[in-house]
Design a protein around this motif. Structure first.
Motif, PDB file in Angstrom:
ATOM      1  N   SER A  23       0.828  -1.214   0.000  1.00  0.00           N
ATOM      2  CA  SER A  23       0.000   0.000   0.000  1.00  0.00           C
ATOM      3  C   SER A  23       0.860   1.261   0.000  1.00  0.00           C
ATOM      4  O   SER A  23       0.420   2.320  -0.435  1.00  0.00           O
ATOM      5  CB  SER A  23      -0.969   0.006   1.190  1.00  0.00           C
ATOM      6  N   THR A  24       2.090   1.150   0.477  1.00  0.00           N
ATOM      7  CA  THR A  24       3.012   2.285   0.475  1.00  0.00           C
ATOM      8  C   THR A  24       3.616   2.490  -0.911  1.00  0.00           C
ATOM      9  O   THR A  24       3.800   3.629  -1.359  1.00  0.00           O
ATOM     10  CB  THR A  24       4.147   2.056   1.506  1.00  0.00           C
ATOM     11  N   PHE A  25       3.905   1.412  -1.595  1.00  0.00           N
ATOM     12  CA  PHE A  25       4.623   1.420  -2.865  1.00  0.00           C
ATOM     13  C   PHE A  25       4.083   2.421  -3.896  1.00  0.00           C
ATOM     14  O   PHE A  25       4.847   3.229  -4.425  1.00  0.00           O
ATOM     15  CB  PHE A  25       4.633  -0.006  -3.440  1.00  0.00           C
ATOM     16  N   PRO A  26       2.783   2.445  -4.177  1.00  0.00           N
ATOM     17  CA  PRO A  26       2.299   3.378  -5.203  1.00  0.00           C
ATOM     18  C   PRO A  26       2.378   4.850  -4.802  1.00  0.00           C
ATOM     19  O   PRO A  26       2.285   5.733  -5.648  1.00  0.00           O
ATOM     20  CB  PRO A  26       0.841   2.977  -5.433  1.00  0.00           C
ATOM     21  N   LYS A  27       2.560   5.118  -3.530  1.00  0.00           N
ATOM     22  CA  LYS A  27       2.607   6.498  -3.051  1.00  0.00           C
ATOM     23  C   LYS A  27       4.020   7.079  -3.085  1.00  0.00           C
ATOM     24  O   LYS A  27       4.225   8.237  -2.752  1.00  0.00           O
ATOM     25  CB  LYS A  27       2.032   6.563  -1.633  1.00  0.00           C
ATOM     26  N   ILE A  28       4.975   6.250  -3.478  1.00  0.00           N
ATOM     27  CA  ILE A  28       6.373   6.656  -3.544  1.00  0.00           C
ATOM     28  C   ILE A  28       6.727   6.943  -5.003  1.00  0.00           C
ATOM     29  O   ILE A  28       6.354   6.179  -5.892  1.00  0.00           O
ATOM     30  CB  ILE A  28       7.294   5.540  -2.982  1.00  0.00           C
ATOM     31  N   ARG A  29       7.449   8.024  -5.231  1.00  0.00           N
ATOM     32  CA  ARG A  29       7.876   8.356  -6.593  1.00  0.00           C
ATOM     33  C   ARG A  29       8.727   7.224  -7.161  1.00  0.00           C
ATOM     34  O   ARG A  29       9.511   6.597  -6.443  1.00  0.00           O
ATOM     35  CB  ARG A  29       8.676   9.653  -6.600  1.00  0.00           C
ATOM     36  N   VAL A  30       8.584   7.012  -8.454  1.00  0.00           N
ATOM     37  CA  VAL A  30       9.265   5.906  -9.115  1.00  0.00           C
ATOM     38  C   VAL A  30      10.762   5.897  -8.831  1.00  0.00           C
ATOM     39  O   VAL A  30      11.335   4.842  -8.536  1.00  0.00           O
ATOM     40  CB  VAL A  30       8.996   5.944 -10.648  1.00  0.00           C
ATOM     41  N   GLN A  31      11.405   7.044  -8.875  1.00  0.00           N
ATOM     42  CA  GLN A  31      12.854   7.087  -8.684  1.00  0.00           C
ATOM     43  C   GLN A  31      13.292   6.721  -7.264  1.00  0.00           C
ATOM     44  O   GLN A  31      14.457   6.410  -7.036  1.00  0.00           O
ATOM     45  CB  GLN A  31      13.446   8.457  -9.091  1.00  0.00           C
ATOM     46  N   ARG A  66      11.354   4.428  -5.226  1.00  0.00           N
ATOM     47  CA  ARG A  66      10.689   3.196  -4.777  1.00  0.00           C
ATOM     48  C   ARG A  66      11.645   2.123  -4.291  1.00  0.00           C
ATOM     49  O   ARG A  66      11.487   1.592  -3.190  1.00  0.00           O
ATOM     50  CB  ARG A  66       9.790   2.636  -5.880  1.00  0.00           C
ATOM     51  N   THR A  67      12.617   1.788  -5.085  1.00  0.00           N
ATOM     52  CA  THR A  67      13.535   0.712  -4.706  1.00  0.00           C
ATOM     53  C   THR A  67      14.238   1.040  -3.393  1.00  0.00           C
ATOM     54  O   THR A  67      14.305   0.197  -2.486  1.00  0.00           O
ATOM     55  CB  THR A  67      14.573   0.464  -5.818  1.00  0.00           C
ATOM     56  N   GLU A  68      14.706   2.255  -3.265  1.00  0.00           N
ATOM     57  CA  GLU A  68      15.445   2.643  -2.063  1.00  0.00           C
ATOM     58  C   GLU A  68      14.543   2.666  -0.831  1.00  0.00           C
ATOM     59  O   GLU A  68      14.931   2.186   0.246  1.00  0.00           O
ATOM     60  CB  GLU A  68      16.101   4.012  -2.280  1.00  0.00           C
ATOM     61  N   VAL A  69      13.342   3.207  -0.966  1.00  0.00           N
ATOM     62  CA  VAL A  69      12.411   3.249   0.174  1.00  0.00           C
ATOM     63  C   VAL A  69      12.049   1.832   0.606  1.00  0.00           C
ATOM     64  O   VAL A  69      12.078   1.513   1.804  1.00  0.00           O
ATOM     65  CB  VAL A  69      11.139   4.068  -0.163  1.00  0.00           C
ATOM     66  N   ILE A  70      11.724   0.974  -0.352  1.00  0.00           N
ATOM     67  CA  ILE A  70      11.344  -0.406  -0.021  1.00  0.00           C
ATOM     68  C   ILE A  70      12.524  -1.136   0.642  1.00  0.00           C
ATOM     69  O   ILE A  70      12.340  -1.855   1.628  1.00  0.00           O
ATOM     70  CB  ILE A  70      10.846  -1.162  -1.274  1.00  0.00           C
ATOM     71  N   GLU A  71      13.724  -0.941   0.142  1.00  0.00           N
ATOM     72  CA  GLU A  71      14.911  -1.550   0.764  1.00  0.00           C
ATOM     73  C   GLU A  71      15.106  -1.020   2.179  1.00  0.00           C
ATOM     74  O   GLU A  71      15.438  -1.779   3.093  1.00  0.00           O
ATOM     75  CB  GLU A  71      16.164  -1.308  -0.080  1.00  0.00           C
ATOM     76  N   THR A 122      15.477   5.613  11.628  1.00  0.00           N
ATOM     77  CA  THR A 122      16.409   5.977  10.551  1.00  0.00           C
ATOM     78  C   THR A 122      15.662   6.202   9.241  1.00  0.00           C
ATOM     79  O   THR A 122      15.897   7.187   8.534  1.00  0.00           O
ATOM     80  CB  THR A 122      17.481   4.882  10.380  1.00  0.00           C
ATOM     81  N   VAL A 123      14.747   5.286   8.913  1.00  0.00           N
ATOM     82  CA  VAL A 123      13.944   5.404   7.685  1.00  0.00           C
ATOM     83  C   VAL A 123      13.100   6.674   7.737  1.00  0.00           C
ATOM     84  O   VAL A 123      13.051   7.441   6.765  1.00  0.00           O
ATOM     85  CB  VAL A 123      13.045   4.161   7.490  1.00  0.00           C
ATOM     86  N   LYS A 124      12.471   6.895   8.863  1.00  0.00           N
ATOM     87  CA  LYS A 124      11.622   8.082   9.039  1.00  0.00           C
ATOM     88  C   LYS A 124      12.440   9.365   8.872  1.00  0.00           C
ATOM     89  O   LYS A 124      12.016  10.300   8.178  1.00  0.00           O
ATOM     90  CB  LYS A 124      10.965   8.030  10.412  1.00  0.00           C
ATOM     91  N   ALA A 125      13.602   9.421   9.495  1.00  0.00           N
ATOM     92  CA  ALA A 125      14.457  10.614   9.389  1.00  0.00           C
ATOM     93  C   ALA A 125      14.867  10.860   7.934  1.00  0.00           C
ATOM     94  O   ALA A 125      14.931  12.008   7.487  1.00  0.00           O
ATOM     95  CB  ALA A 125      15.690  10.454  10.274  1.00  0.00           C
ATOM     96  N   LYS A 126      15.124   9.776   7.217  1.00  0.00           N
ATOM     97  CA  LYS A 126      15.580   9.893   5.829  1.00  0.00           C
ATOM     98  C   LYS A 126      14.464  10.320   4.874  1.00  0.00           C
ATOM     99  O   LYS A 126      14.701  11.107   3.956  1.00  0.00           O
ATOM    100  CB  LYS A 126      16.170   8.549   5.385  1.00  0.00           C
ATOM    101  N   TRP A 127      13.243   9.815   5.077  1.00  0.00           N
ATOM    102  CA  TRP A 127      12.192   9.990   4.079  1.00  0.00           C
ATOM    103  C   TRP A 127      11.024  10.885   4.504  1.00  0.00           C
ATOM    104  O   TRP A 127      10.134  11.158   3.699  1.00  0.00           O
ATOM    105  CB  TRP A 127      11.643   8.625   3.664  1.00  0.00           C
ATOM    106  N   SER A 128      10.983  11.351   5.731  1.00  0.00           N
ATOM    107  CA  SER A 128       9.836  12.138   6.210  1.00  0.00           C
ATOM    108  C   SER A 128       9.578  13.420   5.436  1.00  0.00           C
ATOM    109  O   SER A 128       8.435  13.829   5.269  1.00  0.00           O
ATOM    110  CB  SER A 128       9.974  12.465   7.691  1.00  0.00           C
ATOM    111  N   LYS A 129      10.632  14.077   4.973  1.00  0.00           N
ATOM    112  CA  LYS A 129      10.412  15.329   4.230  1.00  0.00           C
ATOM    113  C   LYS A 129       9.671  15.080   2.920  1.00  0.00           C
ATOM    114  O   LYS A 129       8.784  15.838   2.556  1.00  0.00           O
ATOM    115  CB  LYS A 129      11.738  16.036   3.965  1.00  0.00           C
ATOM    116  N   LEU A 130      10.045  14.014   2.239  1.00  0.00           N
ATOM    117  CA  LEU A 130       9.402  13.712   0.957  1.00  0.00           C
ATOM    118  C   LEU A 130       8.085  12.950   1.110  1.00  0.00           C
ATOM    119  O   LEU A 130       7.168  13.128   0.321  1.00  0.00           O
ATOM    120  CB  LEU A 130      10.351  12.882   0.077  1.00  0.00           C
ATOM    121  N   TYR A 131       8.024  12.093   2.118  1.00  0.00           N
ATOM    122  CA  TYR A 131       6.868  11.206   2.266  1.00  0.00           C
ATOM    123  C   TYR A 131       6.336  11.227   3.702  1.00  0.00           C
ATOM    124  O   TYR A 131       6.220  10.195   4.357  1.00  0.00           O
ATOM    125  CB  TYR A 131       7.249   9.783   1.842  1.00  0.00           C
TER     126      TYR A 131
END
Length: 187
Positions: free
Chosen positions: A62-70, A72-77, A97-106
């Motif tokens: 459910s998260t996957f489609p909400k992430i920009r294509v460029q 996706r691989t990194e967020v899922i990893e 760590t994931v939250k700190a890295k991706w919270s601004k974009l997602y």
């Protein structure tokens, strides 16, 4: 149980769960769900001592489609580091760590993960050997997919009874095929 119903709701699930309870499934300790609305609440009402595990695979999907294509691989990893951590403490640290890295974009997606984290990580309360059997509801989804695959070419079933018979026979066959199998970690 086999039930034909309309919308999936808390009331509908409550009736199904009460029926299962009344038929003897009274010591349920864990429910693994894909996040259907109302199911958790109904389950906790019937089985107040049980834990709830949300399906990690469904959450990732459910998260996957909400992430920009460029990304996706990194967020899922990065998310894999959360649910593949050695223990719950490390999983929570990995999520930070994931939250700190991706919270601004997602922000919305990270907030959603954070809100569900307690039920996404329930499997850490159980022996590591059974993790693969309880962190996802995919075996149930697989059975449902097989039933849909069987019904699809039969688009001219005469009535609901005919469809129910096909489903019933498929489930009986499924039960017979899997009755002797031991789920990994439960042997």
């Amino acid at each position: 149980g086999f039930y034909v119903g309309g919308q999936e709701s808390a009331n509908g699930w409550r009736e199904v769960l009460k029926d299962l309870y009344d038929r003897g499934a009274q010591e349920v300790l864990l429910g693994v769900f894909d996040g259907l609305p109302g199911l958790d609440a109904a389950f906790k009402e019937v089985y107040p001592k049980a834990d709830v595990q949300h399906c990690v695979v469904h959450k990732v999907r459910s998260t996957f489609p909400k992430i920009r294509v460029q990304h996706r691989t990194e967020v899922i990893e990065d998310l894999k580091t959360v649910y593949n951590a050695a223990d719950e403490e490390l999983a929570r640290a990995a999520f930070d760590t994931v939250k700190a890295k991706w919270s601004k974009l997602y922000a919305k997606e990270m907030r959603s993960w954070e809100e569900q984290l307690p039920t996404l990580l329930t499997f850490y309360k159980y022996p590591a050997l059974i993790k693969e059997a309880i962190y996802t509801s995919n075996p149930i989804e697989r059975m449902n997919k097989e039933i849909r695959k069987r019904l699809k070419p039969m688009n001219s079933l005469t009535n609901m009874d005919a469809a129910e018979k096909v489903i019933y026979l498929d489930v009986i066959d499924y039960n017979e095929r899997f009755a002797e199998r031991v789920i990994r970690g439960f042997g």
